[in-house]
Write a protein that holds these residues in place. Structure first.
Motif, PDB file in Angstrom:
ATOM      1  N   LEU B  75       0.833  -1.199   0.000  1.00 16.11           N
ATOM      2  CA  LEU B  75       0.000   0.000   0.000  1.00 16.11           C
ATOM      3  C   LEU B  75       0.874   1.257   0.000  1.00 16.11           C
ATOM      4  CD1 LEU B  75      -2.610   1.691   0.393  1.00 16.11           C
ATOM      5  CD2 LEU B  75      -2.310   1.374   2.835  1.00 16.11           C
ATOM      6  N   MET B  76       1.909   1.260   0.870  1.00 18.42           N
ATOM      7  CA  MET B  76       2.783   2.440   0.941  1.00 18.42           C
ATOM      8  C   MET B  76       3.554   2.626  -0.362  1.00 18.42           C
ATOM      9  SD  MET B  76       2.052   3.725   3.746  1.00 18.42           S
ATOM     10  CE  MET B  76       3.173   4.839   4.546  1.00 18.42           C
ATOM     11  N   ALA B  77       3.972   1.501  -0.959  1.00 17.23           N
ATOM     12  CA  ALA B  77       4.713   1.577  -2.227  1.00 17.23           C
ATOM     13  C   ALA B  77       3.820   2.161  -3.324  1.00 17.23           C
ATOM     14  CB  ALA B  77       5.218   0.195  -2.614  1.00 17.23           C
ATOM     15  N   GLU B  78       2.571   1.694  -3.383  1.00 13.97           N
ATOM     16  CA  GLU B  78       1.624   2.221  -4.376  1.00 13.97           C
ATOM     17  C   GLU B  78       1.322   3.694  -4.112  1.00 13.97           C
ATOM     18  OE1 GLU B  78       0.343   1.021  -7.151  1.00 13.97           O
ATOM     19  OE2 GLU B  78       1.332  -0.913  -6.948  1.00 13.97           O
ATOM     20  N   LEU B  79       1.266   4.036  -2.816  1.00 15.58           N
ATOM     21  CA  LEU B  79       0.976   5.420  -2.426  1.00 15.58           C
ATOM     22  C   LEU B  79       2.008   6.374  -3.044  1.00 15.58           C
ATOM     23  CD1 LEU B  79      -0.829   7.112  -0.519  1.00 15.58           C
ATOM     24  CD2 LEU B  79       0.902   6.808   1.230  1.00 15.58           C
ATOM     25  N   VAL B  80       3.281   5.976  -2.996  1.00 14.57           N
ATOM     26  CA  VAL B  80       4.350   6.814  -3.564  1.00 14.57           C
ATOM     27  C   VAL B  80       4.108   7.018  -5.054  1.00 14.57           C
ATOM     28  CG1 VAL B  80       6.819   6.934  -4.095  1.00 14.57           C
ATOM     29  CG2 VAL B  80       6.065   6.001  -1.903  1.00 14.57           C
ATOM     30  N   VAL B  81       3.808   5.920  -5.751  1.00 13.16           N
ATOM     31  CA  VAL B  81       3.731   5.968  -7.212  1.00 13.16           C
ATOM     32  C   VAL B  81       2.440   6.630  -7.695  1.00 13.16           C
ATOM     33  CG1 VAL B  81       3.646   4.526  -9.276  1.00 13.16           C
ATOM     34  CG2 VAL B  81       5.230   3.972  -7.449  1.00 13.16           C
ATOM     35  N   LEU B  82       1.320   6.284  -7.050  1.00 12.22           N
ATOM     36  CA  LEU B  82       0.030   6.777  -7.562  1.00 12.22           C
ATOM     37  C   LEU B  82      -0.270   8.222  -7.163  1.00 12.22           C
ATOM     38  CD1 LEU B  82      -2.281   3.649  -7.056  1.00 12.22           C
ATOM     39  CD2 LEU B  82      -1.261   4.469  -9.174  1.00 12.22           C
ATOM     40  N   SER B  83       0.492   8.761  -6.223  1.00 16.25           N
ATOM     41  CA  SER B  83       0.167  10.118  -5.760  1.00 16.25           C
ATOM     42  C   SER B  83       0.924  11.210  -6.495  1.00 16.25           C
ATOM     43  CB  SER B  83       0.450  10.245  -4.255  1.00 16.25           C
ATOM     44  OG  SER B  83      -0.265   9.277  -3.550  1.00 16.25           O
ATOM     45  N   LYS B  84       1.871  10.833  -7.344  1.00 15.69           N
ATOM     46  CA  LYS B  84       2.671  11.890  -7.983  1.00 15.69           C
ATOM     47  C   LYS B  84       2.043  12.336  -9.308  1.00 15.69           C
ATOM     48  CE  LYS B  84       5.708   8.485  -9.970  1.00 15.69           C
ATOM     49  NZ  LYS B  84       6.265   8.596 -11.242  1.00 15.69           N
ATOM     50  N   PRO B  85       2.143  13.634  -9.602  1.00 19.70           N
ATOM     51  CA  PRO B  85       1.611  14.107 -10.888  1.00 19.70           C
ATOM     52  C   PRO B  85       2.585  13.813 -12.026  1.00 19.70           C
ATOM     53  CG  PRO B  85       2.523  15.934  -9.657  1.00 19.70           C
ATOM     54  CD  PRO B  85       2.699  14.715  -8.795  1.00 19.70           C
ATOM     55  N   LEU B  86       2.144  14.002 -13.265  1.00 19.46           N
ATOM     56  CA  LEU B  86       2.994  13.712 -14.430  1.00 19.46           C
ATOM     57  C   LEU B  86       3.865  14.933 -14.745  1.00 19.46           C
ATOM     58  CD1 LEU B  86       0.271  11.962 -16.616  1.00 19.46           C
ATOM     59  CD2 LEU B  86       2.078  10.864 -15.306  1.00 19.46           C
ATOM     60  N   LEU B  87       4.843  15.180 -13.876  1.00 23.14           N
ATOM     61  CA  LEU B  87       5.668  16.384 -14.008  1.00 23.14           C
ATOM     62  C   LEU B  87       6.515  16.371 -15.280  1.00 23.14           C
ATOM     63  CD1 LEU B  87       6.762  19.019 -12.726  1.00 23.14           C
ATOM     64  CD2 LEU B  87       8.539  17.641 -11.678  1.00 23.14           C
ATOM     65  N   ALA B  88       7.113  15.223 -15.602  1.00 23.42           N
ATOM     66  CA  ALA B  88       7.983  15.154 -16.794  1.00 23.42           C
ATOM     67  C   ALA B  88       7.201  15.568 -18.038  1.00 23.42           C
ATOM     68  CB  ALA B  88       8.544  13.748 -16.947  1.00 23.42           C
ATOM     69  N   GLU B  89       5.975  15.066 -18.135  1.00 23.58           N
ATOM     70  CA  GLU B  89       5.123  15.402 -19.288  1.00 23.58           C
ATOM     71  C   GLU B  89       4.813  16.897 -19.314  1.00 23.58           C
ATOM     72  OE1 GLU B  89       1.353  13.376 -19.608  1.00 23.58           O
ATOM     73  OE2 GLU B  89       2.362  11.684 -20.540  1.00 23.58           O
ATOM     74  N   GLU B  90       4.512  17.451 -18.118  1.00 26.42           N
ATOM     75  CA  GLU B  90       4.154  18.861 -18.026  1.00 26.42           C
ATOM     76  C   GLU B  90       5.312  19.736 -18.496  1.00 26.42           C
ATOM     77  OE1 GLU B  90       2.456  19.899 -14.158  1.00 26.42           O
ATOM     78  OE2 GLU B  90       3.127  21.960 -14.491  1.00 26.42           O
ATOM     79  N   ILE B  91       6.533  19.425 -18.013  1.00 25.13           N
ATOM     80  CA  ILE B  91       7.697  20.222 -18.403  1.00 25.13           C
ATOM     81  C   ILE B  91       7.980  20.040 -19.900  1.00 25.13           C
ATOM     82  CG2 ILE B  91      10.199  20.490 -18.106  1.00 25.13           C
ATOM     83  CD1 ILE B  91       9.855  19.870 -15.172  1.00 25.13           C
ATOM     84  N   SER B  92       7.922  18.788 -20.348  1.00 27.12           N
ATOM     85  CA  SER B  92       8.192  18.511 -21.759  1.00 27.12           C
ATOM     86  C   SER B  92       7.199  19.249 -22.668  1.00 27.12           C
ATOM     87  CB  SER B  92       8.117  16.999 -21.991  1.00 27.12           C
ATOM     88  OG  SER B  92       7.915  16.703 -23.316  1.00 27.12           O
ATOM     89  N   ASP B  93       5.905  19.213 -22.299  1.00 25.17           N
ATOM     90  CA  ASP B  93       4.891  19.908 -23.103  1.00 25.17           C
ATOM     91  C   ASP B  93       5.154  21.411 -23.135  1.00 25.17           C
ATOM     92  OD1 ASP B  93       3.656  17.586 -23.707  1.00 25.17           O
ATOM     93  OD2 ASP B  93       2.020  17.792 -22.257  1.00 25.17           O
ATOM     94  N   SER B  94       5.549  21.960 -21.964  1.00 23.78           N
ATOM     95  CA  SER B  94       5.774  23.406 -21.921  1.00 23.78           C
ATOM     96  C   SER B  94       6.968  23.787 -22.796  1.00 23.78           C
ATOM     97  CB  SER B  94       5.966  23.881 -20.480  1.00 23.78           C
ATOM     98  OG  SER B  94       7.229  23.488 -19.999  1.00 23.78           O
ATOM     99  N   ILE B  95       7.945  22.879 -22.918  1.00 19.59           N
ATOM    100  CA  ILE B  95       9.104  23.157 -23.777  1.00 19.59           C
ATOM    101  C   ILE B  95       8.687  23.068 -25.245  1.00 19.59           C
ATOM    102  CG2 ILE B  95      11.381  22.304 -24.503  1.00 19.59           C
ATOM    103  CD1 ILE B  95      11.689  21.308 -21.539  1.00 19.59           C
ATOM    104  N   LYS B  96       7.914  22.021 -25.571  1.00 18.91           N
ATOM    105  CA  LYS B  96       7.541  21.814 -26.966  1.00 18.91           C
ATOM    106  C   LYS B  96       6.592  22.899 -27.482  1.00 18.91           C
ATOM    107  CE  LYS B  96       6.794  17.212 -26.601  1.00 18.91           C
ATOM    108  NZ  LYS B  96       6.502  15.832 -26.967  1.00 18.91           N
TER     109      LYS B  96
END
Lengths: 263, 271
Positions: B75-96
């Motif tokens: 549960l704790m392991a999933e909590l780490v992964v499922l709670s984060k936003p898609l930051l890489a995509e956001e930064i990449s989109d803003s660059i493109k």
């Protein structure tokens, strides 16, 4: 004659999709290779798992390889040929269905075949390689595998059309459709024997992941006509429901009246 | 005359950026419902799998973990992964798309701007996911094995999201050099799943692999908080935090270095 024209039209769409994807060579190769590598790394979990526990409910590492092969190739084939099956809810919500309605072609077929996903080509190739690596590559086994992949692809396409068609009644169901796809993939990639009773019913009805992974692999492990019959019947029923839901839902569609120039 | 911003003003600015995603998430009821559905689905599948494994092994203890330990860890392991936003995509989109120009015009530090928003998303999603997943796991296997593990785990979770922020931001910045970052994202994601112990606690790995994986940053992100939660001790807390802080310094420095270089490459066309 009409059927021949329809096939020619879909073939032309697939050709255009492929050519446009290959126009950008580096991203094309990176996405294709990246997806294959992604799947290999993901499979490492099961290698580690079976290294420790040898088998779970009668499933071994080889069965998991077959499962990954069928699901990856099935999903890959569905997304390669009918890439928009996961995007219908978005297309309808944005009012983008207008552009398909204005043309004298079957709407659902046109929508589905208008997009091919490049990473899914990596999934498809990965599945073929995994099948070969799993061993027992006889002509009969390979034919059964291809049949399993085609049926799995049909089930993925039909169930995604069905889930996405909810948008005609629920207005904003894009997120629900995304989660449905995630659930389909997640449940497809676990040994079928883990789920019994109500869980098994759930996986053959609400989220029909049993038809995309576990049942095709059961057919590959011990081929019998009854399993194939169940698989074909399940896929046909889903396809019929999907067609019906889309056709009935389409009558409720209201144009977005967006003025878009399509070049 | 150069005007220096007071600490309080800076805190207000970044605090506002932290609150924004909280309010955005609150406004989207669909996001909450879907988070609950996803967490429930994953924990249910894990429970089926691990119940079968423990039953087949005919034992209550595997590598020092019971079924209850294993499911609360997962549960704790999933909590780490499922709670984060898609930051890489956001930064990449803003660059493109070039919208990064608007981000850079703001009187804000590029890294802290994204970190504040990232923290806001994580704070909201983590609460929802913990509640949903916690209820499911509690119903399936009972309460957490050690309540005293909660506070150390929360500390470790905050550092693990800090580490994950650095990874995501670095992948997003790769869009300055390559046209498409999706392959980097998938591969990073799957390597962290495997070497971080997302589906299988590292304790179940072959000893040589577990020893290597434990010192890598992926384990500091996924494995460490969950393991601390189910089996807390002062030694484990200290070694976990030391390793996490060490990796945070390395990755934070790399991010600063690369973001400086990347932003110098930036060319904006048109208006």
């Amino acid at each position: 004659m009409e059927r021949k024209q329809g096939l020619g039209f879909v073939g032309a769409l697939w050709r255009v999709n492929l050519l446009s994807a290959m126009e950008y060579r580096v991203p094309f190769i990176m996405q294709l290779g990246g997806m294959m590598l992604n799947n290999v790394i993901y499979f490492a979990f099961w290698v580690l798992f079976f290294d420790r526990f040898e088998e779970v409910q009668g499933w071994t590492l080889r069965d998991m390889m077959l499962l990954f092969a069928v699901v990856a190739s099935g999903l890959g084939l569905a997304m390669m040929l009918f890439g928009n099956c996961r995007a219908i809810a978005r297309i309808v919500a944005a009012g983008d269905l207008d552009r398909y309605l204005a043309l004298p072609r079957p709407v659902l077929l046109h929508v589905l075949a208008s997009r091919s996903s490049v990473p899914s080509m990596g999934d498809f190739v990965f599945g073929l390689i995994w099948f070969v690596l799993a061993g027992d590559v006889t002509a009969a086994h390979a034919l059964r595998f291809l049949l399993a992949v085609v049926l799995s692809a049909c089930t993925f396409t039909a169930s995604l059309v069905l889930a996405n068609s909810l948008v005609f009644w629920l207005r904003r169901s894009e997120l629900l459709a995304d989660h449905f796809l995630n659930a389909m993939i997640t449940f497809s990639l676990y040994p079928g024997t883990l789920f019994n009773g109500a869980a098994r019913v759930f996986l053959f009805t609400v989220v029909p992941a049993g038809l995309t992974g576990a049942l095709p692999v059961e057919m590959l492990r011990d081929f019998d006509a009854a399993t194939l019959g169940w698989l074909c019947a399940g896929t046909a029923v889903l396809a019929a429901f999907a067609l019906l839901a889309f056709q009935v839902g389409l009558r409720r569609y209201e144009s977005g009246s967006a003025i878009v120039v399509r070049i | 005359m150069q005007r220096t911003l007071s600490t309080r003003m800076l805190l207000n600015r970044y605090g506002a950026l932290f609150r924004m995603p909280l309010l955005e998430n609150l406004a989207e009821v669909g996001n909450v419902v879907s988070a609950v559905l996803v967490m429930t689905m994953f924990m249910w599948v894990f429970a089926m799998l691990w119940q079968a494994v423990f039953a087949a092994q005919g034992t209550d203890l595997i590598a020092g973990l019971t079924l209850r330990h294993t499911l609360w860890y997962l549960l704790m392991a999933e909590l780490v992964v499922l709670s984060k936003p898609l930051l890489a995509e956001e930064i990449s989109d803003s660059i493109k798309t070039g919208s990064i120009a608007y981000d850079l015009m703001r009187p804000l530090d590029f890294g802290l701007f994204h970190l504040s928003r990232y923290a806001g998303h994580v704070a909201f999603r983590a609460c929802v996911n913990l509640l949903a997943g916690g209820v499911v796991v509690w119903l399936l296997v009972g309460p957490p094995p050690a309540w005293q593990g909660l506070f150390p785990a929360v500390l470790a979770l905050m550092l693990s999201w800090g580490l994950e922020f650095c990874f995501e931001a670095l992948i997003g910045l790769a869009a300055f050099w390559t046209e498409d970052i999706s392959a980097f994202r998938w591969i990073h994601q799957k390597i962290s799943f495997i070497l971080g112990g997302l589906f299988l606690p590292l304790d179940f790995y072959p000893p040589w692999l577990a020893a290597v994986a434990r010192v890598l940053p992926f384990a500091s992100i996924i494995y460490a908080p969950g393991r601390l939660f189910v089996d807390p001790s002062a030694d484990r807390l200290l070694s976990t935090l030391a390793l996490q802080l060490g990796w945070l310094v390395v990755l934070g420095f790399t991010f600063r270095l690369l973001s400086g270089r990347a932003l110098r490459r930036l060319t904006i066309n048109g208006g």
